[in-house]
Design a protein around this motif. Structure first.
Motif, PDB file in Angstrom:
ATOM      1  N   GLY A 170       0.774  -1.226   0.000  1.00 15.59           N
ATOM      2  CA  GLY A 170       0.000   0.000   0.000  1.00 15.59           C
ATOM      3  C   GLY A 170       0.805   1.275   0.000  1.00 15.59           C
ATOM      4  N   PHE A 171       2.126   1.173  -0.072  1.00 15.45           N
ATOM      5  CA  PHE A 171       2.940   2.380  -0.148  1.00 15.45           C
ATOM      6  C   PHE A 171       2.697   3.091  -1.477  1.00 15.45           C
ATOM      7  N   ASP A 172       2.869   4.411  -1.448  1.00  9.24           N
ATOM      8  CA  ASP A 172       2.691   5.206  -2.660  1.00  9.24           C
ATOM      9  C   ASP A 172       3.921   5.179  -3.556  1.00  9.24           C
ATOM     10  N   GLY A 173       5.021   4.694  -3.051  1.00  7.34           N
ATOM     11  CA  GLY A 173       6.256   4.613  -3.813  1.00  7.34           C
ATOM     12  C   GLY A 173       7.387   4.185  -2.905  1.00  7.34           C
ATOM     13  N   VAL A 174       8.621   4.364  -3.386  1.00  4.90           N
ATOM     14  CA  VAL A 174       9.799   4.004  -2.593  1.00  4.90           C
ATOM     15  C   VAL A 174      10.870   5.069  -2.745  1.00  4.90           C
ATOM     16  N   GLU A 175      11.716   5.119  -1.732  1.00  7.00           N
ATOM     17  CA  GLU A 175      12.975   5.851  -1.838  1.00  7.00           C
ATOM     18  C   GLU A 175      14.099   4.834  -1.791  1.00  7.00           C
ATOM     19  N   VAL A 176      14.950   4.829  -2.799  1.00 13.00           N
ATOM     20  CA  VAL A 176      16.132   3.970  -2.813  1.00 13.00           C
ATOM     21  C   VAL A 176      17.222   4.679  -2.015  1.00 13.00           C
ATOM     22  N   HIS A 177      17.717   4.033  -0.964  1.00 14.89           N
ATOM     23  CA  HIS A 177      18.745   4.632  -0.113  1.00 14.89           C
ATOM     24  C   HIS A 177      20.108   4.402  -0.761  1.00 14.89           C
ATOM     25  N   GLY A 178      20.599   5.444  -1.407  1.00 16.73           N
ATOM     26  CA  GLY A 178      21.905   5.365  -2.057  1.00 16.73           C
ATOM     27  C   GLY A 178      22.938   6.252  -1.399  1.00 16.73           C
ATOM     28  N   ALA A 179      22.724   6.586  -0.126  1.00 22.23           N
ATOM     29  CA  ALA A 179      23.561   7.573   0.565  1.00 22.23           C
ATOM     30  C   ALA A 179      24.279   6.972   1.766  1.00 22.23           C
ATOM     31  N   HIS A 180      25.078   7.816   2.420  1.00 18.71           N
ATOM     32  CA  HIS A 180      25.577   7.626   3.790  1.00 18.71           C
ATOM     33  C   HIS A 180      26.461   6.407   4.005  1.00 18.71           C
ATOM     34  N   GLY A 181      27.126   5.954   2.959  1.00 20.81           N
ATOM     35  CA  GLY A 181      28.086   4.872   3.122  1.00 20.81           C
ATOM     36  C   GLY A 181      27.498   3.487   3.177  1.00 20.81           C
ATOM     37  N   TYR A 182      26.207   3.334   2.823  1.00 21.25           N
ATOM     38  CA  TYR A 182      25.594   2.008   2.771  1.00 21.25           C
ATOM     39  C   TYR A 182      25.894   1.361   1.417  1.00 21.25           C
ATOM     40  N   LEU A 183      25.283   0.237   1.097  1.00 25.51           N
ATOM     41  CA  LEU A 183      25.786  -0.596  -0.005  1.00 25.51           C
ATOM     42  C   LEU A 183      25.915   0.161  -1.327  1.00 25.51           C
ATOM     43  N   ILE A 184      24.856   0.844  -1.741  1.00 28.05           N
ATOM     44  CA  ILE A 184      24.948   1.545  -3.028  1.00 28.05           C
ATOM     45  C   ILE A 184      26.072   2.569  -2.990  1.00 28.05           C
ATOM     46  N   ASP A 185      26.161   3.314  -1.895  1.00 27.96           N
ATOM     47  CA  ASP A 185      27.204   4.322  -1.765  1.00 27.96           C
ATOM     48  C   ASP A 185      28.581   3.691  -1.663  1.00 27.96           C
ATOM     49  N   GLN A 186      28.658   2.468  -1.154  1.00 29.51           N
ATOM     50  CA  GLN A 186      29.946   1.764  -1.118  1.00 29.51           C
ATOM     51  C   GLN A 186      30.452   1.482  -2.527  1.00 29.51           C
ATOM     52  N   PHE A 187      29.547   1.150  -3.433  1.00 30.83           N
ATOM     53  CA  PHE A 187      29.932   1.002  -4.835  1.00 30.83           C
ATOM     54  C   PHE A 187      30.331   2.349  -5.431  1.00 30.83           C
ATOM     55  N   ASN A 188      29.633   3.409  -5.015  1.00 27.47           N
ATOM     56  CA  ASN A 188      29.878   4.723  -5.606  1.00 27.47           C
ATOM     57  C   ASN A 188      31.213   5.329  -5.176  1.00 27.47           C
ATOM     58  N   SER A 189      31.743   4.899  -4.038  1.00 21.89           N
ATOM     59  CA  SER A 189      32.908   5.543  -3.431  1.00 21.89           C
ATOM     60  C   SER A 189      34.216   4.808  -3.718  1.00 21.89           C
ATOM     61  N   ALA A 190      35.252   5.578  -4.046  1.00 21.17           N
ATOM     62  CA  ALA A 190      36.580   4.999  -4.262  1.00 21.17           C
ATOM     63  C   ALA A 190      37.184   4.487  -2.958  1.00 21.17           C
ATOM     64  N   VAL A 191      36.658   4.925  -1.816  1.00 25.87           N
ATOM     65  CA  VAL A 191      37.155   4.456  -0.519  1.00 25.87           C
ATOM     66  C   VAL A 191      36.849   2.979  -0.320  1.00 25.87           C
ATOM     67  N   SER A 192      35.669   2.553  -0.741  1.00 33.19           N
ATOM     68  CA  SER A 192      35.207   1.192  -0.479  1.00 33.19           C
ATOM     69  C   SER A 192      35.118   0.324  -1.727  1.00 33.19           C
ATOM     70  N   ASN A 193      35.320   0.905  -2.889  1.00 33.80           N
ATOM     71  CA  ASN A 193      35.205   0.163  -4.148  1.00 33.80           C
ATOM     72  C   ASN A 193      36.549   0.187  -4.872  1.00 33.80           C
ATOM     73  N   LYS A 194      37.237  -0.955  -4.854  1.00 34.63           N
ATOM     74  CA  LYS A 194      38.529  -1.098  -5.540  1.00 34.63           C
ATOM     75  C   LYS A 194      38.434  -2.102  -6.687  1.00 34.63           C
ATOM     76  N   ARG A 195      37.226  -2.321  -7.189  1.00 31.39           N
ATOM     77  CA  ARG A 195      37.023  -3.323  -8.226  1.00 31.39           C
ATOM     78  C   ARG A 195      37.684  -2.897  -9.538  1.00 31.39           C
ATOM     79  N   THR A 196      38.038  -3.904 -10.342  1.00 31.72           N
ATOM     80  CA  THR A 196      38.631  -3.647 -11.651  1.00 31.72           C
ATOM     81  C   THR A 196      37.713  -4.076 -12.789  1.00 31.72           C
ATOM     82  N   ASP A 197      36.501  -4.569 -12.453  1.00 27.98           N
ATOM     83  CA  ASP A 197      35.549  -4.941 -13.501  1.00 27.98           C
ATOM     84  C   ASP A 197      34.657  -3.744 -13.834  1.00 27.98           C
TER      85      ASP A 197
END
Length: 351
Positions: A170-197
């Motif tokens: 019954g929610f009207d929508g969603v907010e995707v939490h991409g901030a504050h050092g959580y998983l999405i932000d971990q991918f976004n940040s060079a501090v936590s993402n050292k991937r080469t792919d």
């Protein structure tokens, strides 16, 4: 507060018709059953009161998309039928008061501990431990497991399923939490993402995971019901900022436009903190983004009014004052002093 006018006017942003230009900022309260992630009657009443008062858009506390996404005791989930059924009581109560409510869907990534996630290892883009301790759990962050491409596909699908579950609840929508050092932000940040792919590299490339999540969620429930929250702040390093805020914002906004995002929620601890050349984040964002913007950052009614009048944001999100003042809107209308938020007087809060 007699000069507060725009904050109190109704507005429509995409699929959301709001009674006022206020939002309830997402605030983790740890009210849910710790074992099942199911919300209770206290949570129903908590959100109902804010809708009754006239808050335009209620954004729930972070609601995890799987048992492995959890980072604090007592946080709710939205991945099981029991969780969905319990949330339905919340949305029905809010809608009975004429309110609008969206679920913030959340995966904390490495900001967790195996004892919180049924013995599983925390996940992250790279096997790099965060500094510090898990809030309210008081144990150091563990070294996470680097996610495989199969793991990534599974988590993207979990975000999409959580969005569908939110609509079913019954929610009207969603907010995707991409901030504050959580998983999405971990991918976004060079501090936590050292991937080469394809999920690593420069900032534009590191945003790949976020874009995949947003595409999946938008495909599931429609762009007019999806908000993305992003930020230069990290819960595990409060001193962190982007090196070049304007360039970073341009890169983010280009990514949002690429995947069809319509509503954004830049998140600041202090709304008016200077970002570059005397401008705050929201001034810079408004120069680059024509769609709806939700703004947050220790706003008072007066500072929120100023931001709205300036056109920097379309909706002002309020956090702690809404805990201390369930009658926040009425107090503004009646020009009554707001009750000061005192952490010792309220249940635990994380932002």
């Amino acid at each position: 507060m007699s000069n507060i006018t725009k904050l109190l006017e109704p507005t429509t942003i995409e699929a959301f018709s709001l009674k006022t230009r206020t939002a309830m900022a997402p605030m983790t309260r740890c009210f849910a059953d710790d074992e099942t992630g199911v919300v209770n009657e206290a949570i129903v009443e908590y959100y109902r009161k804010r809708a009754e008062d006239g808050i335009g858009l209620i954004i729930t506390e972070g609601t995890v998309i799987s048992d492995r996404a959890k980072g604090n005791p007592g946080v709710p989930g939205i991945y099981s039928p029991e969780q969905v059924a319990a949330w339905r009581k919340v949305t029905e109560a809010v809608h009975q008061e004429g309110g609008t409510i969206i679920a913030q869907i959340w995966h904390v990534g490495r900001l967790s501990h195996s004892e919180l996630i049924k013995g599983q290892q925390p996940q992250a883009p790279s096997a790099i431990a965060a500094n510090g301790q898990v809030p309210r759990f008081r144990k150091p962050y563990e070294t996470p497991e680097e996610m495989s491409k199969e793991d990534i596909k599974l988590v993207v699908a979990q975000y999409a399923k959580a969005a569908r579950n939110a609509i079913d609840a019954g929610f009207d929508g969603v907010e995707v939490h991409g901030a504050h050092g959580y998983l999405i932000d971990q991918f976004n940040s060079a501090v936590s993402n050292k991937r080469t792919d394809e999920y690593g590299g420069d900032l534009a490339q590191r945003l790949t995971f976020m874009k995949e999540v947003l595409r999946a969620v938008i495909n599931e429930i429609g762009a007019d019901r999806v908000v993305i929250r992003f930020s230069p702040h990290k819960m595990d390093d409060l001193s962190y900022r982007w090196d070049d805020a304007e360039q970073a914002l341009q890169t983010y906004i280009d990514a949002f436009k690429e995947v069809g995002v319509k509503m954004i929620h830049p998140s600041m601890l202090n709304f008016y903190e200077e970002a570059k050349d005397g401008k705050n984040i929201y001034e810079i964002v408004r120069e680059k983004w024509e769609g709806p913007i939700i703004g947050v950052g220790d706003l008072t009614p007066e500072s929120a009014e100023r931001a709205l009048q300036a056109g920097w944001v379309d909706v002002a999100a309020i956090g702690r004052p809404l805990i201390a003042n369930p009658d926040y809107i009425q107090r503004i209308k009646e020009e009554k002093k707001l009750v000061e938020y005192e952490a010792s007087e309220h249940l635990p809060l994380l932002v």
